[in-house]
Design a protein around this motif. Structure first.
Motif, PDB file in Angstrom:
ATOM      1  N   SER A 181       0.832  -1.202   0.000  1.00  0.00           N
ATOM      2  CA  SER A 181       0.000   0.000   0.000  1.00  0.00           C
ATOM      3  C   SER A 181       0.864   1.248   0.000  1.00  0.00           C
ATOM      4  CB  SER A 181      -0.897   0.017   1.243  1.00  0.00           C
ATOM      5  OG  SER A 181      -0.114   0.274   2.394  1.00  0.00           O
ATOM      6  N   GLY A 182       0.322   2.348  -0.492  1.00  0.00           N
ATOM      7  CA  GLY A 182       0.996   3.638  -0.398  1.00  0.00           C
ATOM      8  C   GLY A 182       2.188   3.751  -1.317  1.00  0.00           C
ATOM      9  N   VAL A 183       3.001   4.767  -1.058  1.00  0.00           N
ATOM     10  CA  VAL A 183       4.148   5.087  -1.902  1.00  0.00           C
ATOM     11  C   VAL A 183       5.363   4.298  -1.436  1.00  0.00           C
ATOM     12  CG1 VAL A 183       5.718   6.905  -2.660  1.00  0.00           C
ATOM     13  CG2 VAL A 183       3.276   7.391  -2.381  1.00  0.00           C
ATOM     14  N   VAL A 184       5.999   3.595  -2.361  1.00  0.00           N
ATOM     15  CA  VAL A 184       7.245   2.897  -2.083  1.00  0.00           C
ATOM     16  C   VAL A 184       8.276   3.373  -3.099  1.00  0.00           C
ATOM     17  CG1 VAL A 184       8.420   0.678  -1.900  1.00  0.00           C
ATOM     18  CG2 VAL A 184       6.020   0.866  -1.231  1.00  0.00           C
ATOM     19  N   GLU A 185       9.371   3.935  -2.605  1.00  0.00           N
ATOM     20  CA  GLU A 185      10.417   4.398  -3.512  1.00  0.00           C
ATOM     21  C   GLU A 185      11.121   3.190  -4.122  1.00  0.00           C
ATOM     22  OE1 GLU A 185      12.951   7.473  -1.864  1.00  0.00           O
ATOM     23  OE2 GLU A 185      11.463   7.785  -0.293  1.00  0.00           O
ATOM     24  N   ASP A 186      11.160   3.154  -5.435  1.00  0.00           N
ATOM     25  CA  ASP A 186      11.684   1.987  -6.143  1.00  0.00           C
ATOM     26  C   ASP A 186      13.114   2.251  -6.582  1.00  0.00           C
ATOM     27  OD1 ASP A 186      12.187  -0.208  -7.641  1.00  0.00           O
ATOM     28  OD2 ASP A 186      10.416  -0.064  -8.917  1.00  0.00           O
ATOM     29  N   ILE A 187      14.063   1.534  -5.970  1.00  0.00           N
ATOM     30  CA  ILE A 187      15.460   1.638  -6.411  1.00  0.00           C
ATOM     31  C   ILE A 187      15.946   0.231  -6.740  1.00  0.00           C
ATOM     32  CG2 ILE A 187      15.973   3.731  -5.108  1.00  0.00           C
ATOM     33  CD1 ILE A 187      17.328   1.879  -3.044  1.00  0.00           C
ATOM     34  N   LEU A 188      15.118  -0.536  -7.458  1.00  0.00           N
ATOM     35  CA  LEU A 188      15.413  -1.950  -7.705  1.00  0.00           C
ATOM     36  C   LEU A 188      16.844  -2.167  -8.171  1.00  0.00           C
ATOM     37  CD1 LEU A 188      12.104  -3.298  -9.208  1.00  0.00           C
ATOM     38  CD2 LEU A 188      13.264  -4.098  -7.175  1.00  0.00           C
ATOM     39  N   ALA A 189      17.326  -1.379  -9.105  1.00  0.00           N
ATOM     40  CA  ALA A 189      18.722  -1.490  -9.512  1.00  0.00           C
ATOM     41  C   ALA A 189      18.966  -0.601 -10.706  1.00  0.00           C
ATOM     42  CB  ALA A 189      19.077  -2.935  -9.868  1.00  0.00           C
ATOM     43  N   SER A 190      20.225  -0.239 -10.894  1.00  0.00           N
ATOM     44  CA  SER A 190      20.588   0.466 -12.115  1.00  0.00           C
ATOM     45  C   SER A 190      20.585  -0.526 -13.263  1.00  0.00           C
ATOM     46  CB  SER A 190      21.988   1.067 -11.959  1.00  0.00           C
ATOM     47  OG  SER A 190      22.941   0.024 -11.857  1.00  0.00           O
TER      48      SER A 190
END
Length: 476
Positions: free
Chosen positions: A459-468
């Motif tokens: 739920s809500g906002v999740v900052e996505d930094i899965l990978a470069s």
């Protein structure tokens, strides 16, 4: 709080109501709940007021009272519904220092009439500083349902024993603990059920126990404050805070949690942070023992749960060694709160059959070795791993998990300040976390959730930094 709540005695001169109409009758009826007589200044009285006058509950005065009729009153209500007269009475009362109320004219009032829940000796007054009177009425209706109808009898019984308790039980914490035990225990229950002889016998027994050998020693409650949101406190935790003489609290205790402490409680910060222990654990243990031996009710308030990476076990051992009475009040731990905030399950029949809580650093503050864990077994099964205090060691943790066989693309969720207004969530993978630890950008307190559940819809906002793109190509 724009107005200060107080309770007014009507033992001296009666209160004065100016006006003889329906509005004046309503206010007079309210005052007669406590005043034996109300004086009413009016030319004519509506039938209700006339009947009260015949019964001797209303004493009639001439209209337009002067200074002599207002001076010395406990309070005055101007309810003539004539603007000029109500304004005159208000000005005169204020000049004489007499509390005055003019219905629906807050600018002319020095006090407001609350919504009242009446249980005889027990009175609850509800005010909204004239902002929302209907809300006050709704709260009163709710309290009427919740408060036991025999509270008056319980309060009167306590009043009968008050003198005897004052003679036998020392004042201060011992006496307060005595009454807390009475009102929370079997004596109060018996009285509310209508068994007065049993209630009296139980209070007699409590007096003897409170004056026996060892009765002066206090107790310690190890209380979990939860992850920060005060609404996640348990009811038992709130009661503990309200009973405490002194509260030793951690730095992770959220804003608003200490608002539940009673006003007289001493609040002592003993917070610890990685590499910056403001009060050594041994000193905290000694403080808890010393205050309890001095007869105080001591609350050790710890962020999350006392027994999940909270060093509550060490405090428990120290207290037991000294024979101190202890009570444990569990709290919502940060890992559970983070999952609830994200609305992801920590166990799921399809992707996770177990949950493991681990610390992100050793007792010495170094990176974790995880020698006590079979990481390979966890990697092979359907498991969720929650890492506490792992922000600064996140990269090392991720690397050890990769070496143990965790798949490179396994989802990771990191949550800072779970349950608080400042909560922040970051999504990544083990591979990306190992390669780019700085990408989290989080501060303590934070937890990291490793497992397939971290890839479920949140739920809500999740900052996505899965990978470069580079990391994605390297690890797939």
């Amino acid at each position: 709080m724009r107005t200060f709540p107080i309770f007014v005695s009507f033992d001296g001169r009666p209160p004065l109501v100016v006006g003889g109409g329906e509005l004046a009758a309503i206010k007079t009826r309210l005052l007669l709940k406590r005043a034996p007589v109300v004086e009413v200044a009016a030319m004519e009285l509506v039938p209700e007021l006339a009947k009260l006058a015949e019964a001797g509950q209303v004493a009639r005065l001439t209209p337009q009272p002067g200074i002599d009729q207002v001076r010395g009153r406990p309070l005055v209500i101007a309810a003539t519904e004539d603007d000029a007269e109500d304004t005159r009475v208000s000005a005169m009362a204020r000049a004489l220092g007499v509390p005055v109320n003019v219905p629906d004219r807050p600018e002319l009032c020095t006090f407001v009439l609350p919504a009242i829940v009446d249980r005889g000796e027990v009175t609850v007054a509800i005010g909204t500083a004239t902002a929302a009177p209907v809300l006050a009425q709704r709260l009163r209706a709710w309290l009427e349902r919740e408060l036991h109808p025999r509270l008056d009898a319980l309060a009167k019984l306590a009043g009968e024993f008050r003198g005897r308790v004052a003679e036998r039980v020392p004042s201060g914490p011992p006496r307060r603990r005595f009454w807390e035990a009475v009102f929370e225990g079997a004596a109060a229950e018996a009285m509310l059920e209508g068994d007065e002889p049993k209630a009296r016998a139980l209070i007699d027994e409590a007096i003897e126990k409170a004056t026996g050998e060892g009765a002066s020693q206090g107790r310690v409650l190890l209380v979990g404050a939860g992850p920060g949101d005060p609404e996640l406190l348990t009811m038992k935790a709130v009661r503990a805070l309200k009973s405490a003489d002194v509260i030793f609290y951690d730095r992770l205790v959220g804003d608003g949690v200490l608002d539940h402490a009673r006003r007289e409680a001493e609040l002592v910060p003993v917070g610890k942070a990685k590499g910056a222990h403001s009060v050594p654990q041994s000193e905290i243990n000694a403080l808890l023992v010393a205050r309890a031996k001095a007869g105080q009710t001591v609350v050790r308030l710890k962020g999350g749960d006392p027994f999940i990476f909270g060093r509550g076990g060490e405090e428990l051992d120290a207290l037991r060694a000294e024979g101190i009475a202890i009570e444990i009040v569990p709290g919502v731990t940060a890992g559970i709160a983070a999952a609830a905030s994200l609305q992801i399950p920590l166990t799921h029949r399809d992707v996770s059959h177990s949950v493991t809580f681990v610390s992100g650093h050793e007792a010495s503050g170094q990176e974790p070795g995880f020698e006590y864990l079979d990481l390979a077994a966890l990697a092979a099964g359907k498991n969720t791993l929650i890492v506490y205090m792992g922000v600064t060691t996140a990269s090392a943790v991720a690397q050890k998990l990769l070496e143990a066989g965790f798949r490179t693309g396994l989802p990771v969720l990191a949550v800072e300040n779970a349950s608080r207004d400042t909560e922040r969530r970051v999504a990544t993978t083990i591979a990306a976390l190992a390669a780019h630890p700085e990408s989290l950008g989080l501060k303590s307190p934070a937890v990291l959730i490793f497992g397939e559940v971290a890839g479920l819809p949140a739920s809500g906002v999740v900052e996505d930094i899965l990978a470069s793109e580079e990391v994605k190509r390297a690890y797939g």
